[in-house]
Design an enzyme around this catalytic site. Structure first.
Site, PDB file in Angstrom:
ATOM      1  N   SER A  26       0.791  -1.179  -0.388  1.00  0.00           N
ATOM      2  CA  SER A  26       0.281   0.049   0.165  1.00  0.00           C
ATOM      3  C   SER A  26       1.147   1.332   0.006  1.00  0.00           C
ATOM      4  CB  SER A  26      -1.245   0.150   0.643  1.00  0.00           C
ATOM      5  OG  SER A  26      -1.785   1.287   1.394  1.00  0.00           O
ATOM      6  N   ASN A  27       0.668   2.320   0.400  1.00  0.00           N
ATOM      7  CA  ASN A  27       0.694   3.111   0.765  1.00  0.00           C
ATOM      8  C   ASN A  27       0.593   4.434   1.324  1.00  0.00           C
ATOM      9  OD1 ASN A  27      -0.767   5.567  -0.279  1.00  0.00           O
ATOM     10  ND2 ASN A  27      -0.911   4.094  -2.300  1.00  0.00           N
ATOM     11  N   PRO A  28       1.240   5.462   1.694  1.00  0.00           N
ATOM     12  CA  PRO A  28       0.926   6.101   3.811  1.00  0.00           C
ATOM     13  C   PRO A  28      -0.254   7.192   2.750  1.00  0.00           C
ATOM     14  CG  PRO A  28       2.849   6.960   2.682  1.00  0.00           C
ATOM     15  CD  PRO A  28       2.719   6.284   1.708  1.00  0.00           C
ATOM     16  N   SER A  29      -1.063   6.996   2.118  1.00  0.00           N
ATOM     17  CA  SER A  29      -2.563   8.407   1.576  1.00  0.00           C
ATOM     18  C   SER A  29      -2.650   8.432   3.195  1.00  0.00           C
ATOM     19  CB  SER A  29      -2.707   7.909   0.408  1.00  0.00           C
ATOM     20  OG  SER A  29      -3.957   8.460   0.102  1.00  0.00           O
ATOM     21  N   ALA A  93      -4.893   7.444  -3.759  1.00  0.00           N
ATOM     22  CA  ALA A  93      -3.865   7.320  -4.247  1.00  0.00           C
ATOM     23  C   ALA A  93      -3.617   5.708  -4.653  1.00  0.00           C
ATOM     24  CB  ALA A  93      -2.672   7.522  -3.298  1.00  0.00           C
TER      25      ALA A  93
END
Ligand code: C5P
Length: 207
Positions: A26-29, A93
């Site tokens: 995943s990503n930190p959005s 994101a």
């Protein structure tokens, strides 16, 4: 002057792409940008549907919330709801890749292994294929370099009406940073603003 009431579809947050039942990439959005846009759109009188990846944010009063995890689920919800809206603002994101398969059981610890990734669908590209003349699509481009050039390329490829180019300085809240609005007729506007100040600028720009 009274504005016409519109139907607005907003996406927010990251997506999760599962490796096995427990792990994902995943990503930190935080989802904050999309939620701020949805909240503002509701406040100025529009009907709002928010398609959100996993976030810690509270659901917004009066906004229809559709929760998703993966890019594929997000794409399904966006494609299902897009035909009934006037504007899509794609602030999510979306993970560009996903594991080539999701293992059915938890993968056991091993010294080293290779995880093969395959591209996720480009949601905006798929939406642009069903876009009608009277609908508008706004996208975001977070760039670490060549912000204008990269954002313009994405505007064309994804057939957007407006792309909002920003940099990682825009992460978090309360900090002013450079934000570019690039329109499909070539017009460019530059602002030095905080995330919280962006939603009214978007609505001024697209009406
Ligand atoms: O990741 P990228 O910089 O290409 O994102 C630009 C825009 O495209 C964003 O608005 C994002 O929400 C959208 N996007 C998408 N589908 C993807 C990746 C990004 O719709 N798979």
């Amino acid at each position: 002057m009274a504005r016409k009431k519109m139907k607005i579809l907003v996406s927010a947050g990251p997506t999760r792409e599962y490796i096995d039942p427990i792990r994902f990439i995943s990503n930190p959005s935080s989802g904050k940008m999309g939620y701020l846009i949805a909240e503002y759109a509701k406040k100025i009188g529009h009907d709002v549907i928010l398609v959100s990846g996993p976030t810690h944010l509270k659901p917004l009063e009066g906004v229809k919330l559709l929760k998703v995890e993966t890019a594929k689920q997000m794409q399904n919800e966006i494609l299902k709801n897009f035909p009934k809206v006037d504007i899509l603002i794609m602030a999510a994101a979306v993970s560009d890749w996903k594991p080539y398969r999701k293992f059915k059981t938890k993968i056991k610890r091993k010294k080293q292994w290779l995880l093969k990734l395959v591209p996720n669908p480009d949601i905006l590209k798929s939406v642009s294929k069903i876009k009608k003349e009277n609908q508008k699509i706004v996208g975001f481009a977070l760039e670490t370099d060549n912000i204008l050039k990269n954002a313009k390329k994405k505007l064309k490829e994804k057939k957007l009406d407006l792309i909002i180019g920003n940099t990682p300085n825009f992460f978090g809240e309360g900090k002013k940073s450079d934000v570019f609005f690039i329109f499909n007729d070539g017009k460019v506007l530059k602002f030095k603003i905080k995330k919280e100040e962006l939603p009214p600028k978007i609505f001024e720009a697209i009406f």
